[in-house]
Enzyme design. Sequence first.
Site, PDB file in Angstrom:
ATOM      1  N   LYS A  71       1.987  -3.544   7.284  1.00 54.46           N
ATOM      2  CA  LYS A  71       2.204  -3.766   5.852  1.00 54.46           C
ATOM      3  C   LYS A  71       3.680  -3.516   5.490  1.00 54.46           C
ATOM      4  CE  LYS A  71      -0.494  -4.611   3.082  1.00 54.46           C
ATOM      5  NZ  LYS A  71      -1.026  -5.921   2.578  1.00 54.46           N
ATOM      6  N   TYR A 106      -1.798  -0.408  11.050  1.00 52.52           N
ATOM      7  CA  TYR A 106      -2.021  -1.065   9.756  1.00 52.52           C
ATOM      8  C   TYR A 106      -0.817  -0.863   8.831  1.00 52.52           C
ATOM      9  CZ  TYR A 106      -3.457  -1.503   4.885  1.00 52.52           C
ATOM     10  OH  TYR A 106      -3.497  -1.831   3.548  1.00 52.52           O
ATOM     11  N   HIS A 166      -3.912  10.571  11.820  1.00 56.13           N
ATOM     12  CA  HIS A 166      -4.393  10.580  10.425  1.00 56.13           C
ATOM     13  C   HIS A 166      -3.337  11.136   9.458  1.00 56.13           C
ATOM     14  CE1 HIS A 166      -8.313  11.303   7.935  1.00 56.13           C
ATOM     15  NE2 HIS A 166      -7.381  10.678   7.238  1.00 56.13           N
ATOM     16  N   THR A 174       0.825  -1.214   0.000  1.00 57.42           N
ATOM     17  CA  THR A 174       0.000   0.000   0.000  1.00 57.42           C
ATOM     18  C   THR A 174       0.861   1.268   0.000  1.00 57.42           C
ATOM     19  OG1 THR A 174      -1.486   1.272   1.439  1.00 57.42           O
ATOM     20  CG2 THR A 174      -0.104  -0.337   2.542  1.00 57.42           C
ATOM     21  N   ASP A 175       0.289   2.344  -0.514  1.00 61.24           N
ATOM     22  CA  ASP A 175       1.009   3.630  -0.480  1.00 61.24           C
ATOM     23  C   ASP A 175       1.188   4.127   0.958  1.00 61.24           C
ATOM     24  OD1 ASP A 175      -1.642   4.389   0.047  1.00 61.24           O
ATOM     25  OD2 ASP A 175      -1.753   5.883  -1.557  1.00 61.24           O
ATOM     26  N   GLU A 176       0.418   3.543   1.901  1.00 68.70           N
ATOM     27  CA  GLU A 176       0.494   4.011   3.292  1.00 68.70           C
ATOM     28  C   GLU A 176       1.838   3.684   3.943  1.00 68.70           C
ATOM     29  OE1 GLU A 176      -2.913   3.514   5.713  1.00 68.70           O
ATOM     30  OE2 GLU A 176      -4.271   4.093   4.105  1.00 68.70           O
TER      31      GLU A 176
HETATM   32  P1  NAD Z   1     -10.488  -6.675   2.231  1.00 67.09           P
HETATM   33  O1  NAD Z   1     -10.475  -6.297   3.672  1.00 67.09           O
HETATM   34  O2  NAD Z   1     -11.662  -6.338   1.403  1.00 67.09           O
HETATM   35  O3  NAD Z   1     -10.236  -8.249   2.095  1.00 67.09           O
HETATM   36  C1  NAD Z   1      -9.253  -8.922   2.823  1.00 67.09           C
HETATM   37  C2  NAD Z   1      -9.433 -10.406   2.548  1.00 67.09           C
HETATM   38  O4  NAD Z   1      -8.412 -11.109   3.259  1.00 67.09           O
HETATM   39  C3  NAD Z   1     -10.769 -10.957   3.037  1.00 67.09           C
HETATM   40  O5  NAD Z   1     -11.312 -11.813   2.063  1.00 67.09           O
HETATM   41  C4  NAD Z   1     -10.408 -11.718   4.297  1.00 67.09           C
HETATM   42  O6  NAD Z   1     -11.288 -12.784   4.587  1.00 67.09           O
HETATM   43  C5  NAD Z   1      -9.014 -12.203   3.953  1.00 67.09           C
HETATM   44  N1  NAD Z   1      -8.213 -12.489   5.141  1.00 67.09           N
HETATM   45  C6  NAD Z   1      -8.013 -11.691   6.233  1.00 67.09           C
HETATM   46  N2  NAD Z   1      -7.232 -12.313   7.120  1.00 67.09           N
HETATM   47  C7  NAD Z   1      -6.912 -13.517   6.600  1.00 67.09           C
HETATM   48  C8  NAD Z   1      -6.117 -14.603   7.044  1.00 67.09           C
HETATM   49  N3  NAD Z   1      -5.499 -14.572   8.228  1.00 67.09           N
HETATM   50  N4  NAD Z   1      -5.992 -15.665   6.237  1.00 67.09           N
HETATM   51  C9  NAD Z   1      -6.619 -15.727   5.044  1.00 67.09           C
HETATM   52  N5  NAD Z   1      -7.399 -14.736   4.579  1.00 67.09           N
HETATM   53  C10 NAD Z   1      -7.537 -13.640   5.347  1.00 67.09           C
HETATM   54  O7  NAD Z   1      -9.159  -6.066   1.645  1.00 67.09           O
HETATM   55  P2  NAD Z   1      -8.870  -5.259   0.286  1.00 67.09           P
HETATM   56  O8  NAD Z   1      -9.263  -3.852   0.474  1.00 67.09           O
HETATM   57  O9  NAD Z   1      -9.368  -6.030  -0.853  1.00 67.09           O
HETATM   58  O10 NAD Z   1      -7.264  -5.285   0.296  1.00 67.09           O
HETATM   59  C11 NAD Z   1      -6.567  -6.393  -0.257  1.00 67.09           C
HETATM   60  C12 NAD Z   1      -5.078  -6.151  -0.168  1.00 67.09           C
HETATM   61  O11 NAD Z   1      -4.741  -4.934  -0.848  1.00 67.09           O
HETATM   62  C13 NAD Z   1      -4.572  -5.972   1.261  1.00 67.09           C
HETATM   63  O12 NAD Z   1      -3.317  -6.591   1.356  1.00 67.09           O
HETATM   64  C14 NAD Z   1      -4.445  -4.461   1.426  1.00 67.09           C
HETATM   65  O13 NAD Z   1      -3.452  -4.143   2.375  1.00 67.09           O
HETATM   66  C15 NAD Z   1      -4.037  -4.056   0.022  1.00 67.09           C
HETATM   67  N6  NAD Z   1      -4.407  -2.702  -0.410  1.00 67.09           N
HETATM   68  C16 NAD Z   1      -5.702  -2.272  -0.301  1.00 67.09           C
HETATM   69  C17 NAD Z   1      -6.050  -1.030  -0.806  1.00 67.09           C
HETATM   70  C18 NAD Z   1      -7.476  -0.523  -0.745  1.00 67.09           C
HETATM   71  O14 NAD Z   1      -7.708   0.641  -1.116  1.00 67.09           O
HETATM   72  N7  NAD Z   1      -8.454  -1.322  -0.350  1.00 67.09           N
HETATM   73  C19 NAD Z   1      -5.059  -0.215  -1.405  1.00 67.09           C
HETATM   74  C20 NAD Z   1      -3.743  -0.698  -1.456  1.00 67.09           C
HETATM   75  C21 NAD Z   1      -3.430  -1.946  -0.979  1.00 67.09           C
HETATM   76  O1  DAU Z   2      -4.033   4.124   0.621  1.00 68.67           O
HETATM   77  C1  DAU Z   2      -4.299   2.742   0.497  1.00 68.67           C
HETATM   78  C2  DAU Z   2      -5.125   2.309   1.672  1.00 68.67           C
HETATM   79  O2  DAU Z   2      -6.440   2.843   1.448  1.00 68.67           O
HETATM   80  C3  DAU Z   2      -5.210   0.810   1.869  1.00 68.67           C
HETATM   81  O3  DAU Z   2      -3.925   0.324   2.139  1.00 68.67           O
HETATM   82  C4  DAU Z   2      -6.163   0.471   3.016  1.00 68.67           C
HETATM   83  O4  DAU Z   2      -6.318  -0.932   3.132  1.00 68.67           O
HETATM   84  C5  DAU Z   2      -7.521   1.075   2.698  1.00 68.67           C
HETATM   85  O5  DAU Z   2      -8.417   0.849   3.748  1.00 68.67           O
HETATM   86  C6  DAU Z   2      -7.380   2.571   2.445  1.00 68.67           C
HETATM   87  O6  DAU Z   2      -7.007   3.263   3.671  1.00 68.67           O
HETATM   88  P1  DAU Z   2      -7.637   4.687   4.055  1.00 68.67           P
HETATM   89  O7  DAU Z   2      -7.519   4.872   5.496  1.00 68.67           O
HETATM   90  O8  DAU Z   2      -7.127   5.759   3.159  1.00 68.67           O
HETATM   91  O9  DAU Z   2      -9.175   4.382   3.607  1.00 68.67           O
HETATM   92  P2  DAU Z   2     -10.549   4.762   4.277  1.00 68.67           P
HETATM   93  O10 DAU Z   2     -11.589   4.462   3.252  1.00 68.67           O
HETATM   94  O11 DAU Z   2     -10.698   4.197   5.636  1.00 68.67           O
HETATM   95  O12 DAU Z   2     -10.436   6.346   4.434  1.00 68.67           O
HETATM   96  C7  DAU Z   2     -10.264   7.190   3.305  1.00 68.67           C
HETATM   97  C8  DAU Z   2     -10.143   8.606   3.808  1.00 68.67           C
HETATM   98  O13 DAU Z   2     -11.404   9.009   4.366  1.00 68.67           O
HETATM   99  C9  DAU Z   2      -9.138   8.780   4.937  1.00 68.67           C
HETATM  100  O14 DAU Z   2      -8.500  10.042   4.809  1.00 68.67           O
HETATM  101  C10 DAU Z   2      -9.987   8.735   6.198  1.00 68.67           C
HETATM  102  C11 DAU Z   2     -11.295   9.355   5.734  1.00 68.67           C
HETATM  103  N1  DAU Z   2     -12.517   8.832   6.411  1.00 68.67           N
HETATM  104  C12 DAU Z   2     -12.669   7.481   6.508  1.00 68.67           C
HETATM  105  C13 DAU Z   2     -13.784   6.950   7.103  1.00 68.67           C
HETATM  106  C14 DAU Z   2     -13.967   5.460   7.230  1.00 68.67           C
HETATM  107  C15 DAU Z   2     -13.467   9.706   6.874  1.00 68.67           C
HETATM  108  O15 DAU Z   2     -13.331  10.944   6.758  1.00 68.67           O
HETATM  109  N2  DAU Z   2     -14.583   9.182   7.479  1.00 68.67           N
HETATM  110  C16 DAU Z   2     -14.776   7.841   7.618  1.00 68.67           C
HETATM  111  O16 DAU Z   2     -15.812   7.442   8.194  1.00 68.67           O
END
Ligand code: NAD
Ligand code: DAU
Length: 344
Positions: free
Chosen positions: A155, A151, A277, A126-128
């Site tokens: 990662k 988190y 944040h 992730t970019d985080e």
């Molecule tokens: P998500 O939370 O929607 O899904 C996570 C999945 O992992 C679920 O299906 C869950 O059941 C499974 N899981 C959790 N713990 C597990 C374990 N111990 N063993 C096996 N399976 C397990 O997540 P997402 O948003 O689809 O993110 C997927 C990947 O991409 C993650 O690695 C996350 O860090 C990364 N990522 C997410 C974003 C985003 O914006 N959502 C951006 C960049 C990177």
């Molecule tokens: O940047 C990549 C990441 O993006 C992934 O690695 C994470 O798995 C994914 O959850 C996401 O993280 P963020 O924290 O950026 O996503 P989230 O949707 O939780 O929040 C997006 C932005 O909105 C962040 O600045 C926090 C803000 N926010 C979030 C929630 C849930 C709010 O203002 N109100 C809210 O209720």
Amino acid sequence: MRNLLITGGAGFIGSNFVHYMLERYEHYRIVVFDKLTYAGRMENLAQALANPRFAFVHGDICDLDAVREAVRAHAIDTIVNFAAETHVDRSIMTPDAVVRTNVNGTWALLEVAREVGVERFHQISTDEVYGFIPEPQRSREGDPLEPRSPYSASKAGAEHLVYAYFITYGLPVTITRGANNIGPFHYPEKAVPLFTTNAIDDLPLPIYGDGRQVRDYQYVLDHCEGIDIVLHRGALGECYNVGTEVETPNIEMARKILDLLGKPHSLIQHVADRAGHDRRYALDCSKLRALGWHSRHSFDEALERTVRWYVEHQEWWRPIKSGEYLEYYRRQYAERAQADPPAR
Ligand code: NAD
Ligand code: DAU
């Protein structure tokens, strides 16, 4: 590359990736290995279940024996690790889960990958991991990792292990660092699906702090395509940023969602900010573009598609917004909403 293990394939990005790969590569067999946590949902894979090139294994990536058995039984040659605890807010409330799955789980997968000698281990990061990036900086792949939440720290820890296995054992690894994804099957705890589903029901949109934090919101299939390109053309031991390079303040994203749904901006409710944040992430994606990738959807297109999907798939998200979800929502937002309204 023929038999791919997609961990976390029942989640948001993983399930989109499974559908994308089954359609794009006619000879690939895809095995999803997933624990089915609250975020992992079989219905996300409904389209794949009937496909003879698809199999599902219910398991925890921290369980070395279960991972080994699945990898051997399906003659896996490629592992793509999406499995993770992914919500920053939950990681602040209960950090143990991110350490367990994101760090220990990645280690268990690496151990099995080394033991059987896979062709490729790809880590979804992730970019985080770069931490807060002040204007006008953009993060490049060689920059230091300075994660600031449980988190993002987990990662970054996972990434370090992946790289260590490349250096120490010669495991063929690649890593992608994606910006925020939006699109179908996104669990409605994350900002875009939460705001969209709340707005549909005329409920408040809880914006943290002043809402001026910026994120790079990319369409999930653009991210999947980036992962695909790195999987096939990325250099071993390298990592690649994936994002649009377009920044959107959260408050603007919330207003756009309301406009798309014809709802009033008065639904926006400023609530207490997230601890620690990160106000801005910003990627430089030129390294991935050099491999021939580009982002196909603008933010407006991605958001419009996403909002439409939630309007048209209420049977998917309405059952989720009950039970455990409501309990989580109460814990997360009840006190926040009562805090002094922050400056706008
Ligand atoms: P998500 O939370 O929607 O899904 C996570 C999945 O992992 C679920 O299906 C869950 O059941 C499974 N899981 C959790 N713990 C597990 C374990 N111990 N063993 C096996 N399976 C397990 O997540 P997402 O948003 O689809 O993110 C997927 C990947 O991409 C993650 O690695 C996350 O860090 C990364 N990522 C997410 C974003 C985003 O914006 N959502 C951006 C960049 C990177
Ligand atoms: O940047 C990549 C990441 O993006 C992934 O690695 C994470 O798995 C994914 O959850 C996401 O993280 P963020 O924290 O950026 O996503 P989230 O949707 O939780 O929040 C997006 C932005 O909105 C962040 O600045 C926090 C803000 N926010 C979030 C929630 C849930 C709010 O203002 N109100 C809210 O209720």
